[in-house]
Design a protein around this motif. Structure first.
Motif, short mmCIF file in Angstrom:
data_model
loop_
_atom_site.label_atom_id
_atom_site.label_comp_id
_atom_site.label_asym_id
_atom_site.label_seq_id
_atom_site.Cartn_x
_atom_site.Cartn_y
_atom_site.Cartn_z
N GLY A 150 0.82 -1.21 0.00
CA GLY A 150 0.00 0.00 0.00
C GLY A 150 0.85 1.25 0.00
O GLY A 150 1.89 1.31 0.66
N LEU A 151 0.42 2.25 -0.77
CA LEU A 151 1.05 3.57 -0.74
C LEU A 151 0.09 4.49 0.02
O LEU A 151 -1.07 4.64 -0.37
N TYR A 152 0.58 5.10 1.10
CA TYR A 152 -0.34 5.87 1.94
C TYR A 152 0.26 7.23 2.28
O TYR A 152 1.47 7.44 2.20
N ARG A 153 -0.61 8.15 2.65
CA ARG A 153 -0.18 9.48 3.08
C ARG A 153 0.05 9.44 4.58
O ARG A 153 -0.88 9.19 5.36
N PHE A 176 3.99 1.76 2.11
CA PHE A 176 5.03 2.71 1.77
C PHE A 176 4.47 4.12 1.94
O PHE A 176 3.40 4.43 1.41
N ALA A 177 5.19 4.96 2.67
CA ALA A 177 4.75 6.33 2.88
C ALA A 177 4.98 7.16 1.62
O ALA A 177 6.01 7.04 0.97
N GLN A 178 4.00 8.00 1.27
CA GLN A 178 4.16 8.89 0.12
C GLN A 178 5.37 9.78 0.32
O GLN A 178 5.70 10.19 1.42
N GLY A 179 6.04 10.08 -0.76
CA GLY A 179 7.29 10.81 -0.73
C GLY A 179 8.27 10.10 -1.65
O GLY A 179 8.00 9.00 -2.14
N ARG A 180 9.41 10.71 -1.90
CA ARG A 180 10.34 10.17 -2.88
C ARG A 180 10.77 8.74 -2.53
O ARG A 180 10.73 7.84 -3.36
N ARG A 181 11.16 8.53 -1.30
CA ARG A 181 11.66 7.21 -0.90
C ARG A 181 10.54 6.16 -0.91
O ARG A 181 10.71 5.07 -1.43
N GLY A 182 9.40 6.50 -0.30
CA GLY A 182 8.31 5.54 -0.22
C GLY A 182 7.73 5.22 -1.57
O GLY A 182 7.43 4.05 -1.88
N THR A 183 7.56 6.23 -2.42
CA THR A 183 7.01 6.00 -3.75
C THR A 183 7.95 5.13 -4.57
O THR A 183 7.51 4.27 -5.34
N ALA A 184 9.26 5.35 -4.40
CA ALA A 184 10.23 4.52 -5.12
C ALA A 184 10.14 3.07 -4.67
O ALA A 184 10.21 2.13 -5.48
N ARG A 188 9.13 -0.16 -6.96
CA ARG A 188 9.93 -1.38 -7.06
C ARG A 188 9.10 -2.61 -6.75
O ARG A 188 9.24 -3.66 -7.38
N HIS A 189 8.21 -2.48 -5.76
CA HIS A 189 7.32 -3.59 -5.40
C HIS A 189 6.46 -3.99 -6.59
O HIS A 189 6.30 -5.18 -6.89
N LEU A 190 5.90 -3.01 -7.28
CA LEU A 190 5.08 -3.29 -8.45
C LEU A 190 5.92 -3.83 -9.62
O LEU A 190 5.52 -4.78 -10.29
N LYS A 191 7.06 -3.21 -9.83
CA LYS A 191 7.90 -3.59 -10.96
C LYS A 191 8.31 -5.05 -10.91
O LYS A 191 8.50 -5.70 -11.94
N SER A 192 8.42 -5.58 -9.70
CA SER A 192 8.81 -6.98 -9.54
C SER A 192 7.65 -7.94 -9.82
O SER A 192 7.79 -9.14 -9.64
N GLY A 193 6.53 -7.39 -10.27
CA GLY A 193 5.35 -8.22 -10.52
C GLY A 193 4.40 -8.26 -9.35
O GLY A 193 3.48 -9.08 -9.30
N GLY A 194 4.60 -7.34 -8.40
CA GLY A 194 3.78 -7.32 -7.20
C GLY A 194 2.44 -6.63 -7.39
O GLY A 194 2.11 -6.15 -8.48
#
Length: 305
Positions: A150-153, A176-184, A188-194
């Motif tokens: 999950g990506l959250y604020r 993952f917290a919104q922001g540069r680090r969390g969004t990245a 990566r989680h999605l890119k791996s097929g997640g």
């Protein structure tokens, strides 16, 4: 650093966190049904009015439904606050909530598409709004064998955010917290097929103006941007609170077109549920303020355009 601030937050942050921890700790000793009802009542009768949440909900309801009677607006606003309280304690009670979600009705045409994407290793992005308990679909799908990040604020109170984020991770998967680090990290989680989930119904300083319930609302394009960049399947999902628990809707995927068109379609899906159950959407958001960012915005296509 001011005298009332430490590395553990401001004095106000610490007091709020202490009160919340005490309240949650006491409620967790009660049976689940009593605990959720009581937390709903506390937010409806005490926290909501004191924090100005009822006032903001009434203001937004008057904007969208100017012909709605005052008594009906108050009924809906009270339902919003009750839902807020129940959602909060339900998510801290995720194990017991999960037991009650076992056998919950799951509707929609999205399930076979999700299974197909998982088998093919294709990323899946679930999109939803602050409607009902927005964590319920994620928990239901987790019980079916899916891991959904999950990506959250993050909350402004870092102390409260710390234990709430921990609860969300324990419930259904990494957050993952919104922001540069969390969004990245989320990317990566999605890119791996997640699989991941994202809430798109909050006000942002720039994006596209999308008609939401008859008024323009600035809408971030991040969900569509991520999906297009990673060829992720985009699946709206929602839970509806019922007298017996929840019904879950895993909807038909949204076609890949352009960001503005995709965000408009996501909004239409959310709008349908809000219209049917207005008391279950988070009307305390300051959602409609397009005049502050119109110059930076793209106007999304209207229905049928």
């Amino acid at each position: 650093m001011s005298s009332d601030t430490t590395d553990k937050g401001t004095l106000s942050d610490r007091l709020i966190d202490a009160v919340l921890r005490t309240l949650i700790g006491g409620l967790m000793k009660m049976p689940f049904e009593r605990r959720t009802a009581l937390m709903g009542s506390v937010v409806r009768k005490v926290i909501g009015p004191l924090a100005g949440y009822r006032k903001r909900a009434m203001k937004n309801l008057a904007l969208i439904y100017p012909d709605m009677a005052e008594a009906e607006r108050r009924r809906v606003a009270d339902g919003v606050l009750d839902n807020m309280g129940r959602t909060l304690i339900e998510n801290y009670s995720w194990r017991e909530l999960g037991e009650r979600l076992n056998g919950a009705p799951v509707h929609g045409a999205g399930l076979p598409h999700i299974a197909e994407a998982k088998a093919a290793g294709r990323p899946v992005l679930f999109v939803t709004g602050h409607f009902s308990n927005h964590e319920v679909p994620r928990q239901v799908l987790t019980a079916m064998g899916y891991e959904i990040g999950g990506l959250y604020r993050p909350m402004k109170n870092k102390l409260v955010n710390e234990h709430y984020a921990k609860t969300m991770t324990e419930m259904s998967g990494p957050v993952f917290a919104q922001g540069r680090r969390g969004t990245a990290g989320f990317a990566r989680h999605l890119k791996s097929g997640g699989m991941g989930t994202l809430l798109f119904d909050v006000a942002v300083p720039e994006g596209v103006l999308v008609d939401f319930l008859g008024h323009e609302a600035m809408t971030a394009t991040s969900a569509a941007d991520i999906a297009l960049r990673m060829d992720a399947l985009v699946v709206p999902y929602f839970a509806v609170r019922t007298a017996n628990g929840f019904e879950v809707f895993i909807e038909e995927p949204i076609a890949h077109t352009d960001a503005a068109t995709m965000m408009t379609e996501m909004t239409r899906r959310l709008e349908a549920h809000v219209t049917a159950h207005p008391e279950q959407w988070f009307w305390v958001h300051n959602r409609w303020k397009p005049q502050k960012a119109r110059a930076a915005a793209t106007i999304a296509p209207g229905p049928g355009s």
